[in-house]
Design a protein around this motif. Structure first.
Motif, short mmCIF file in Angstrom:
data_model
loop_
_atom_site.label_atom_id
_atom_site.label_comp_id
_atom_site.label_asym_id
_atom_site.label_seq_id
_atom_site.Cartn_x
_atom_site.Cartn_y
_atom_site.Cartn_z
N PHE A 1 11.64 94.85 32.68
CA PHE A 1 12.70 95.70 32.13
C PHE A 1 12.39 96.14 30.70
O PHE A 1 12.83 97.22 30.27
CB PHE A 1 14.04 94.97 32.18
N THR A 2 11.66 95.33 29.93
CA THR A 2 11.31 95.75 28.58
C THR A 2 10.30 96.90 28.59
O THR A 2 10.15 97.59 27.58
CB THR A 2 10.72 94.57 27.77
N LYS A 3 9.63 97.09 29.71
CA LYS A 3 8.63 98.16 29.79
C LYS A 3 9.16 99.41 30.49
O LYS A 3 8.49 100.45 30.48
CB LYS A 3 7.38 97.66 30.52
N THR A 4 10.32 99.30 31.12
CA THR A 4 10.91 100.49 31.74
C THR A 4 11.57 101.35 30.67
O THR A 4 11.93 100.87 29.60
CB THR A 4 11.96 100.10 32.80
N ASP A 5 11.74 102.63 31.00
CA ASP A 5 12.42 103.54 30.07
C ASP A 5 13.11 104.63 30.88
O ASP A 5 12.49 105.61 31.30
CB ASP A 5 11.42 104.18 29.09
N PRO A 6 14.40 104.46 31.15
CA PRO A 6 15.13 105.44 31.97
C PRO A 6 15.11 106.85 31.38
O PRO A 6 15.10 107.83 32.13
CB PRO A 6 16.56 104.87 32.01
N TRP A 7 15.10 106.93 30.04
CA TRP A 7 15.07 108.27 29.42
C TRP A 7 13.79 109.01 29.80
O TRP A 7 13.82 110.19 30.19
CB TRP A 7 15.19 108.16 27.90
N LEU A 8 12.66 108.34 29.69
CA LEU A 8 11.40 108.97 30.06
C LEU A 8 11.34 109.26 31.55
O LEU A 8 10.85 110.31 31.98
CB LEU A 8 10.23 108.08 29.64
N ALA A 9 11.83 108.33 32.37
CA ALA A 9 11.84 108.57 33.81
C ALA A 9 12.67 109.81 34.15
O ALA A 9 12.30 110.60 35.02
CB ALA A 9 12.39 107.34 34.54
N ARG A 10 13.79 109.98 33.44
CA ARG A 10 14.63 111.17 33.65
C ARG A 10 13.87 112.44 33.26
O ARG A 10 13.99 113.48 33.92
CB ARG A 10 15.92 111.07 32.83
N LEU A 11 13.06 112.36 32.20
CA LEU A 11 12.28 113.52 31.77
C LEU A 11 11.30 113.95 32.86
O LEU A 11 11.12 115.16 33.10
CB LEU A 11 11.53 113.18 30.48
N TYR A 12 10.64 113.00 33.50
CA TYR A 12 9.76 113.33 34.62
C TYR A 12 10.53 114.08 35.70
O TYR A 12 10.05 115.07 36.26
CB TYR A 12 9.14 112.06 35.21
N ASP A 13 11.74 113.60 36.00
CA ASP A 13 12.56 114.25 37.03
C ASP A 13 12.91 115.68 36.63
O ASP A 13 12.78 116.62 37.43
CB ASP A 13 13.85 113.46 37.25
N GLU A 14 13.39 115.84 35.40
CA GLU A 14 13.86 117.15 34.96
C GLU A 14 12.75 118.19 34.97
O GLU A 14 12.99 119.37 35.24
CB GLU A 14 14.46 117.04 33.56
#
Length: 881
Positions: free
Chosen positions: A771-784
């Motif tokens: 979880f310390t290595k995940t980043d929902p903001w960046l994952a959302r950027l890939y989606d967008e």
């Protein structure tokens, strides 16, 4: 470790990172001008704010990076990639720096355990555990290994510079070291980070030999000297000179599972190359011994061997030196295809050990222990650890390839199609043929090319010194017939010795069936006779996690090991469990000591056999002192696991794990297997398709061409999800599973499990790390940017599941803060994030541009920049697959 020590260590680490980063900046300025450096620095500062959840900085950073040209993107990507590599070097050095009070030190853990065990374990039991201590490290190639060997060598030299700087007190000397650091960083900047060609399996094997040559060759005697000294100082235990608790094996050039480039000719070349490297290394040792041991006194045994020579040791050692030199010349000619008069003299380890042991015993008998226990003892330890082969070569093949051989053969013989037979009929046929005196394979049979290659591999095994080979692993082993088939083919191809054959249980169903399969085999007297009291079984972590998700795979692995330990006891067998762990959590990765102590009681009694893969080999064994720490850590865990085993889980805990497993597997498979939108989303939201184009490892990313996730190897599956910072395979399903148990009233029991059961504690600790290595903001950027609008809802759902999983774990750990129990790792991640984030943002933009241009794109700068971002994210997360 006290808080002040942590602060001091972190300050030193940051100072070294600043030093290396400053020199990198000077290098960039020199190569591209101050304007480029200023741009890189501006990006770094914005990224620092962005990594602290500053929405304005995130928007500014995304806009700035998206506006760059492909050429500018390449320079920026290279800058941040290089910085992360330099941060890795600084952190690696810090973990072994002299004078550091490091709680992660493997030696410290080993020493403290032996001291602690004296209160609860008898000296006799401790000595027995030491005598039986067996650590077999199996080095494997990596289809997502991202660093070129030339850069790895520069990184090792930079580590040496940091060490020299630590020890230096003279200003002029420090200036010289700073100059060397600048030179090495400039060399790295002006080198290509990405190889142009895929490495061959032979290239990978030579890379593995290089780790031994540069590090492990020195680490083994260093570890042995230290543990002998400690035992002598702290206990009454004296271990014999020939005690060697570790050995080394390789899959590089032997693992043909899904890799068409590993053939019998490749394996033969790798075996010869390994022996050549061994002879080259021993030659240096023995030449030094010849030069140094000019002693004239000796015992009667040595005198009888050398006659009345004035310098008896030199006579014997020179003969050994000449034999090694002759053998190296022979192997050189074999590898280059040249003719030679040289003979293959040294074929067996005993030919190296016997003359060295004779010299050692003579020196001791002559009262010269000081000389005996110097370089000579170091060389003897190397002989015991590495032998004449240097590393043993495992052979791995998929069970389907053996079935293909037998099907083609039975059709040719007119007795039906083996593949279509029932399991009972297969076993009866195989057992009958194993007992038969006549050959099964006709001399005039002309099999297909695929079948011929499998048979050629078995014939290579038959003619190879058994001490140069490890074991034969059957991937995707599902039935007893899969093991018997290999034994029959070995016999039919002329193998006169009993090569250990290990089934690899790697899917959820296979793990659950493993006890049944082994019992079925052990019911047969002939099979038990083949074993000679020792059964190898490999536990697959990667594919089981890919198949069923984190909780289900982990619990299936635990229960399978538990059941197999009990079966082995029942049949009075020594069970060697071979752990196919990877570096990441999704592939069984965890801190070694913690992971091993979370296994079932009794699972380490046969010793430890474990894979070390790709970039983890560099991180754990790339430097001598790192290797000593890693070996010490394994030794401590195996000793503790056997002498002070973890508790048996209570029935209530088993029931909860069954529930966690069932719920999480249902959620995981419901998304990955059953949701028709998942595969298109996965391929849009990650660089999975682009990974197949990268010239990384020799092995294809898929076992079979075409198909969906089911054909994708576990390593690139996890690699792809790490690139977009979702790390989905490591956590999907865990939040729903934990939430359901809590809703059903099991929260307090979960907390008790975390506090009292190492297995469950390790599960949650591994999730914390993820979880310390995940980043929902960046994952959302890939989606967008990359995912079609009609599929983006899937990403929103996954990020919601991630948020829930994080919260469920936070609610159960005492601090309610991720990685609070390990401030060093937490600090390390915080240092890296401002440098990984820009690489992720660049990667998104580069993927967008690449996909818009389509397959016809010949934009080499764009493709190279994309590769650099992939390498950089991997370097920043400290694992690739």
């Amino acid at each position: 470790m006290n808080e002040q020590a942590v602060i001091s260590e972190q300050d030193q680490l940051k100072e070294n990172i600043r030093l290396l980063g400053r020199v990198l900046g000077q290098t960039i300025s020199s190569a591209h001008g101050d304007e480029v450096l200023e741009q890189v620095e501006a990006i770094r500062k914005i990224a620092h704010d962005s990594s602290n959840n500053d929405e304005k900085a995130r928007s500014e950073l995304t806009s700035l990076l998206s506006s760059l040209s492909n050429e500018q993107m390449l320079i920026v990507a290279r800058a941040f990639n290089q910085f992360l590599n330099l941060a890795n070097i600084a952190e690696q050095y810090q973990s072994i720096a002299p004078g550091q009070e490091n709680t992660h030190s493997g030696e410290r853990v080993l020493v403290e355990f032996i001291r602690r065990s004296k209160d609860s374990v008898s000296a006799k039991d401790l000595q027995k555990a030491l005598e039986e201590l067996s650590i077999e490290l199996v080095f494997t190639a990596h289809p997502t290994e991202v660093s070129r060997r030339t850069l790895i060598q520069k990184h090792q030299l930079l580590n040496d510079c940091l060490e020299a700087l630590d020890k230096s007190t003279e200003v002029e000397q420090q200036d010289d070291i700073h100059g060397r650091i600048a030179e090495l960083i400039a060399q790295a900047w002006h080198s290509d980070e990405i190889r142009e060609q895929r490495p061959t399996p032979v290239d990978e094997a030579k890379w593995g030999f290089g780790v031994i040559e540069q590090s492990l060759w020195f680490a083994v005697p260093k570890f042995m000297r230290r543990i002998h000294k400690f035992l002598n100082d702290e206990t009454d235990i004296t271990m014999p000179t020939d005690w060697m608790p570790m050995s080394f094996v390789s899959w590089m050039g032997g693992d043909r599972d899904g890799n068409p480039f590993v053939t019998h000719k490749v394996s033969d070349e790798v075996l010869a190359s390994s022996r050549w490297m061994a002879m080259d290394l021993y030659l240096h040792d023995v030449e030094q011994l010849c030069a140094e041991i000019s002693v004239v006194v000796c015992n009667d045994t040595l005198r009888a061997r050398v006659g009345d020579a004035t310098e008896p040791y030199r006579v014997l050692l020179r003969q050994l030196r000449d034999d090694i030199h002759e053998t190296r010349s022979y192997l050189s000619a074999k590898l280059t295809g040249e003719s030679t008069d040289a003979k293959d003299v040294i074929q067996h380890t005993e030919q190296l050990r016997e003359p060295l042991q004779l010299c050692y015993d003579s020196l001791v008998d002559s009262g010269l222990e000081l000389i005996a226990n110097g370089l000579l003892r170091d060389t003897l330890w190397r002989v015991h650890a590495f032998g004449a082969p240097l590393v043993k070569l495992d052979i791995r093949q998929d069970s389907e390839r053996h079935t293909e051989v037998l099907s083609e053969l039975t059709r040719y013989l007119g007795i039906g199609d083996y593949e279509q037979w029932s399991e009972s009929d297969k076993q009866n046929f195989l057992l009958s043929e194993l007992a038969s005196k006549r050959p099964l394979i006709p001399a005039d049979w002309q099999p297909s090319d695929n079948v011929q290659e499998v048979l050629n591999t078995f014939r290579l095994i038959a003619k190879t010194d058994p001490n140069a080979l490890g074991i034969y692993i059957i991937s995707m082993a599902r039935q007893a017939s899969d093991v018997l088939a290999v034994q029959l083919l070995l016999s039919e191809c002329g193998c006169t010795y009993r090569m250990p054959v290990a089934p690899l249980f790697e899917t959820l169903d296979d793990l659950n069936r493993s006890e049944h399969v082994i019992r079925k085999l052990l019911e047969n007297d002939a099979y038990r006779g083949y074993l000679h009291g020792k059964q190898y079984i490999m536990i697959g972590y990667s594919d089981s996690a890919k198949d069923a998700g984190f909780f289900a795979a982990g619990w299936a692995q635990y229960r399978a090991q538990e059941a197999l330990v009990n079966v082995a006891k029942e049949y009075d067998l020594q069970l060697i469990l071979f752990h196919g762990r990877g570096g990441t959590v999704g592939r069984g990765g965890a801190p070694a000591h913690q992971a091993l102590l979370s296994q079932p009681p009794g699972s380490l009694q046969g010793g430890l056999r474990v894979t070390e893969q790709g970039e983890m080999i560099r991180f754990k064994y790339g430097l001598t002192d790192l290797a000593v720490q890693s070996i010490s850590r394994f030794a401590a865990a195996v000793l503790e696991g056997n002498l002070l085993p973890p508790p048996e889980p209570k029935q209530e805990w088993r029931d909860i794990m069954d529930q966690l497993s069932d719920t999480s597997c249902e959620v995981y498979r419901g998304m990955v297997r059953e949701n028709p939108e998942f595969v298109p989303y996965f391929r849009a939201a990650t660089p999975e398709l682009e990974l197949g184009k990268l010239p990384l490892g020799s092995r294809p990313t898929k076992r079979k061409p075409g198909g969906g996730v089911e054909t994708l190897r576990a390593i690139p599956w996890i690699f792809a999800w790490s690139q977009n910072r979702m790390l989905l395979p490591a956590w999907l399903g865990t939040g729903e599973a934990l939430e359901k148990v809590r809703q059903d009233g099991g929260e307090q029991e979960l907390i008790t499990m975390f506090e009292q059961w190492p297995f469950f504690n390790t599960r949650l600790s591994m999730l914390e790390m993820v979880f310390t290595k995940t980043d929902p903001w960046l994952a959302r950027l890939y989606d967008e940017k990359l995912v079609p609008k009609d599929q983006r809802h899937l990403g929103e759902d996954l990020r919601s599941k991630l948020e829930n999983s994080v919260q469920q774990v936070l609610d159960l750990i005492p601090t309610h803060s991720l990685m609070d129990a390990d401030p060093q790792i937490h600090a390390s991640i915080n240092i890296r994030n401002p440098y990984i984030d820009p690489l992720n943002i660049l990667q998104v933009e580069l993927l967008l541009r690449s996909r818009e241009q389509g397959e016809q794109s010949k934009e080499t700068v764009l493709e190279k920049a994309l590769m650099v971002t992939i390498a950089g994210v991997a370097a920043g997360l400290r694992n690739t697959g």
